[in-house]
Design a protein around this motif. Structure first.
Motif, PDB file in Angstrom:
ATOM      1  N   GLU A  29       0.801  -1.402   0.363  1.00 23.68           N
ATOM      2  CA  GLU A  29       0.234   0.235   0.244  1.00 23.68           C
ATOM      3  C   GLU A  29       0.602   1.132  -0.041  1.00 23.68           C
ATOM      4  O   GLU A  29       0.387   1.988  -0.702  1.00 23.68           O
ATOM      5  CB  GLU A  29      -1.093  -0.073   0.653  1.00 23.68           C
ATOM      6  N   LEU A  30       1.859   0.964   0.874  1.00 22.20           N
ATOM      7  CA  LEU A  30       2.715   2.089   0.626  1.00 22.20           C
ATOM      8  C   LEU A  30       3.343   2.919  -0.989  1.00 22.20           C
ATOM      9  O   LEU A  30       3.144   4.102  -1.095  1.00 22.20           O
ATOM     10  CB  LEU A  30       3.771   1.691   2.285  1.00 22.20           C
ATOM     11  N   VAL A  31       4.105   1.971  -0.908  1.00 22.69           N
ATOM     12  CA  VAL A  31       4.605   1.611  -2.539  1.00 22.69           C
ATOM     13  C   VAL A  31       3.968   2.086  -2.942  1.00 22.69           C
ATOM     14  O   VAL A  31       4.052   3.186  -3.866  1.00 22.69           O
ATOM     15  CB  VAL A  31       5.710  -0.252  -3.142  1.00 22.69           C
ATOM     16  N   LEU A  32       2.548   1.887  -3.511  1.00 21.97           N
ATOM     17  CA  LEU A  32       1.830   1.943  -4.409  1.00 21.97           C
ATOM     18  C   LEU A  32       1.619   3.405  -3.858  1.00 21.97           C
ATOM     19  O   LEU A  32       1.191   4.524  -5.100  1.00 21.97           O
ATOM     20  CB  LEU A  32       0.199   1.666  -4.299  1.00 21.97           C
ATOM     21  N   GLN A  33       1.135   3.689  -3.057  1.00 20.47           N
ATOM     22  CA  GLN A  33       0.699   5.988  -2.508  1.00 20.47           C
ATOM     23  C   GLN A  33       2.007   6.608  -2.923  1.00 20.47           C
ATOM     24  O   GLN A  33       1.943   7.755  -3.392  1.00 20.47           O
ATOM     25  CB  GLN A  33       0.938   5.640  -1.247  1.00 20.47           C
ATOM     26  N   ARG A  34       2.924   5.746  -2.739  1.00 22.36           N
ATOM     27  CA  ARG A  34       3.994   6.518  -3.173  1.00 22.36           C
ATOM     28  C   ARG A  34       4.597   6.940  -4.545  1.00 22.36           C
ATOM     29  O   ARG A  34       4.789   7.983  -5.069  1.00 22.36           O
ATOM     30  CB  ARG A  34       5.771   6.585  -2.541  1.00 22.36           C
ATOM     31  N   ALA A  35       3.900   5.348  -5.590  1.00 23.20           N
ATOM     32  CA  ALA A  35       4.444   5.731  -6.690  1.00 23.20           C
ATOM     33  C   ALA A  35       3.120   6.222  -7.183  1.00 23.20           C
ATOM     34  O   ALA A  35       3.419   7.398  -8.127  1.00 23.20           O
ATOM     35  CB  ALA A  35       4.321   4.090  -7.478  1.00 23.20           C
ATOM     36  N   GLU A  36       1.754   6.777  -7.119  1.00 19.57           N
ATOM     37  CA  GLU A  36       1.279   7.809  -7.270  1.00 19.57           C
ATOM     38  C   GLU A  36       1.792   9.468  -7.072  1.00 19.57           C
ATOM     39  O   GLU A  36       1.071  10.136  -7.900  1.00 19.57           O
ATOM     40  CB  GLU A  36      -0.486   7.652  -6.601  1.00 19.57           C
ATOM     41  N   ALA A  37       2.486   8.876  -5.953  1.00 19.41           N
ATOM     42  CA  ALA A  37       2.648  10.739  -5.852  1.00 19.41           C
ATOM     43  C   ALA A  37       3.828  10.822  -6.673  1.00 19.41           C
ATOM     44  O   ALA A  37       4.266  11.699  -6.363  1.00 19.41           O
ATOM     45  CB  ALA A  37       3.578  10.574  -4.112  1.00 19.41           C
ATOM     46  N   GLY A  38       4.678  10.038  -6.747  1.00 18.74           N
ATOM     47  CA  GLY A  38       5.816  10.027  -8.317  1.00 18.74           C
ATOM     48  C   GLY A  38       6.892   9.609  -7.719  1.00 18.74           C
ATOM     49  O   GLY A  38       8.451  10.016  -8.012  1.00 18.74           O
ATOM     50  N   ASP A  39       6.854   8.827  -6.790  1.00 21.74           N
ATOM     51  CA  ASP A  39       8.211   8.958  -5.516  1.00 21.74           C
ATOM     52  C   ASP A  39       8.818   7.843  -7.526  1.00 21.74           C
ATOM     53  O   ASP A  39       8.380   6.793  -7.351  1.00 21.74           O
ATOM     54  CB  ASP A  39       8.209   8.007  -5.356  1.00 21.74           C
ATOM     55  N   PRO A  40       9.906   8.203  -7.752  1.00 20.69           N
ATOM     56  CA  PRO A  40      10.770   7.285  -8.668  1.00 20.69           C
ATOM     57  C   PRO A  40      11.092   5.525  -8.097  1.00 20.69           C
ATOM     58  O   PRO A  40      10.720   5.410  -9.236  1.00 20.69           O
ATOM     59  CB  PRO A  40      12.667   7.864  -9.114  1.00 20.69           C
ATOM     60  N   ILE A  75      -4.523  -6.912  -2.482  1.00 23.57           N
ATOM     61  CA  ILE A  75      -3.556  -6.575  -3.458  1.00 23.57           C
ATOM     62  C   ILE A  75      -4.904  -6.087  -4.798  1.00 23.57           C
ATOM     63  O   ILE A  75      -4.492  -4.427  -5.127  1.00 23.57           O
ATOM     64  CB  ILE A  75      -3.050  -7.051  -3.439  1.00 23.57           C
ATOM     65  N   ALA A  76      -6.162  -6.350  -4.151  1.00 21.54           N
ATOM     66  CA  ALA A  76      -7.584  -5.889  -5.159  1.00 21.54           C
ATOM     67  C   ALA A  76      -7.708  -4.750  -5.447  1.00 21.54           C
ATOM     68  O   ALA A  76      -7.497  -4.097  -6.248  1.00 21.54           O
ATOM     69  CB  ALA A  76      -8.153  -7.087  -5.532  1.00 21.54           C
ATOM     70  N   ALA A  77      -7.415  -4.084  -4.727  1.00 20.10           N
ATOM     71  CA  ALA A  77      -8.220  -2.610  -4.322  1.00 20.10           C
ATOM     72  C   ALA A  77      -7.355  -1.779  -5.001  1.00 20.10           C
ATOM     73  O   ALA A  77      -7.731  -0.682  -5.560  1.00 20.10           O
ATOM     74  CB  ALA A  77      -8.233  -2.268  -2.663  1.00 20.10           C
ATOM     75  N   GLY A  78      -5.348  -2.264  -4.683  1.00 24.22           N
ATOM     76  CA  GLY A  78      -4.994  -0.953  -5.371  1.00 24.22           C
ATOM     77  C   GLY A  78      -3.851  -1.545  -6.820  1.00 24.22           C
ATOM     78  O   GLY A  78      -3.273  -0.736  -6.751  1.00 24.22           O
ATOM     79  N   ILE A  79      -4.107  -2.337  -6.933  1.00 23.32           N
ATOM     80  CA  ILE A  79      -3.647  -2.731  -7.919  1.00 23.32           C
ATOM     81  C   ILE A  79      -3.438  -1.922  -9.577  1.00 23.32           C
ATOM     82  O   ILE A  79      -3.003  -2.174 -10.370  1.00 23.32           O
ATOM     83  CB  ILE A  79      -4.218  -4.493  -8.310  1.00 23.32           C
ATOM     84  N   GLU A  80      -4.787  -1.304  -9.399  1.00 19.53           N
ATOM     85  CA  GLU A  80      -4.038  -0.256 -11.015  1.00 19.53           C
ATOM     86  C   GLU A  80      -3.055  -0.277 -11.621  1.00 19.53           C
ATOM     87  O   GLU A  80      -3.417  -0.213 -12.037  1.00 19.53           O
ATOM     88  CB  GLU A  80      -5.575   1.043 -11.289  1.00 19.53           C
ATOM     89  N   PRO A  81      -2.549   0.572 -10.375  1.00 17.20           N
ATOM     90  CA  PRO A  81      -1.187   0.945 -10.930  1.00 17.20           C
ATOM     91  C   PRO A  81      -0.219  -0.085 -11.421  1.00 17.20           C
ATOM     92  O   PRO A  81       1.004  -0.244 -12.465  1.00 17.20           O
ATOM     93  CB  PRO A  81      -0.348   2.130 -10.010  1.00 17.20           C
ATOM     94  N   VAL A  82      -0.368  -0.937 -11.050  1.00 14.98           N
ATOM     95  CA  VAL A  82       0.431  -1.913 -11.932  1.00 14.98           C
ATOM     96  C   VAL A  82      -0.147  -2.395 -13.192  1.00 14.98           C
ATOM     97  O   VAL A  82       0.890  -3.050 -13.928  1.00 14.98           O
ATOM     98  CB  VAL A  82       0.723  -3.545 -10.736  1.00 14.98           C
ATOM     99  N   LEU A  83      -1.341  -3.086 -13.477  1.00 18.53           N
ATOM    100  CA  LEU A  83      -2.465  -3.246 -14.291  1.00 18.53           C
ATOM    101  C   LEU A  83      -2.113  -2.339 -15.702  1.00 18.53           C
ATOM    102  O   LEU A  83      -1.752  -3.135 -16.384  1.00 18.53           O
ATOM    103  CB  LEU A  83      -3.589  -3.948 -13.983  1.00 18.53           C
ATOM    104  N   ARG A  84      -1.476  -1.067 -14.951  1.00 20.93           N
ATOM    105  CA  ARG A  84      -2.024  -0.177 -16.054  1.00 20.93           C
ATOM    106  C   ARG A  84      -0.310   0.057 -17.116  1.00 20.93           C
ATOM    107  O   ARG A  84       0.285  -0.294 -17.800  1.00 20.93           O
ATOM    108  CB  ARG A  84      -0.750   1.458 -15.571  1.00 20.93           C
TER     109      ARG A  84
END
Length: 92
Positions: A29-40, A75-84
């Motif tokens: 969850e933290l990784v997905l949040q930080r990815a959405e915030a632009g953390d490289p 994981i299903a609730a936050g998987i969208e960034p991975v599925l992109r």
């Protein structure tokens, strides 16, 4: 005493490992949040998991020819960034 796999490791922890405070627990969850915030670094992890998921689905798809792949669980609730990342890599 030696183990069957060889001598025991004589490595010692890095000196700073004992003095530096531990950071926040790293969760998906933290990784997905930080990815959405632009953390490289988080973006790279998400992209790596997307490529990995594409390979797994590709292999299973070639074996079983499913019409649909369902991602479930925590994981299903936050998987969208991975599925992109995954979707464009899959051949339909």
């Amino acid at each position: 005493m030696n183990s069957p796999c060889g001598p025991r490791s004589r490595r010692r922890p890095h000196p700073r490992a004992e003095t530096e405070p531990a950071g926040p627990e790293v969760t998906g969850e933290l990784v997905l949040q930080r990815a959405e915030a632009g953390d490289p670094a988080a973006i790279e992890l998400v992209e790596r998991q997307g490529r990995r998921l594409a390979r797994i689905v590709g292999v299973l798809g070639s074996l079983y020819d499913p019409e649909l792949v369902i991602v479930s669980g925590r994981i299903a609730a936050g998987i969208e960034p991975v599925l992109r990342v995954t979707r464009p890599l899959l051949v339909r």
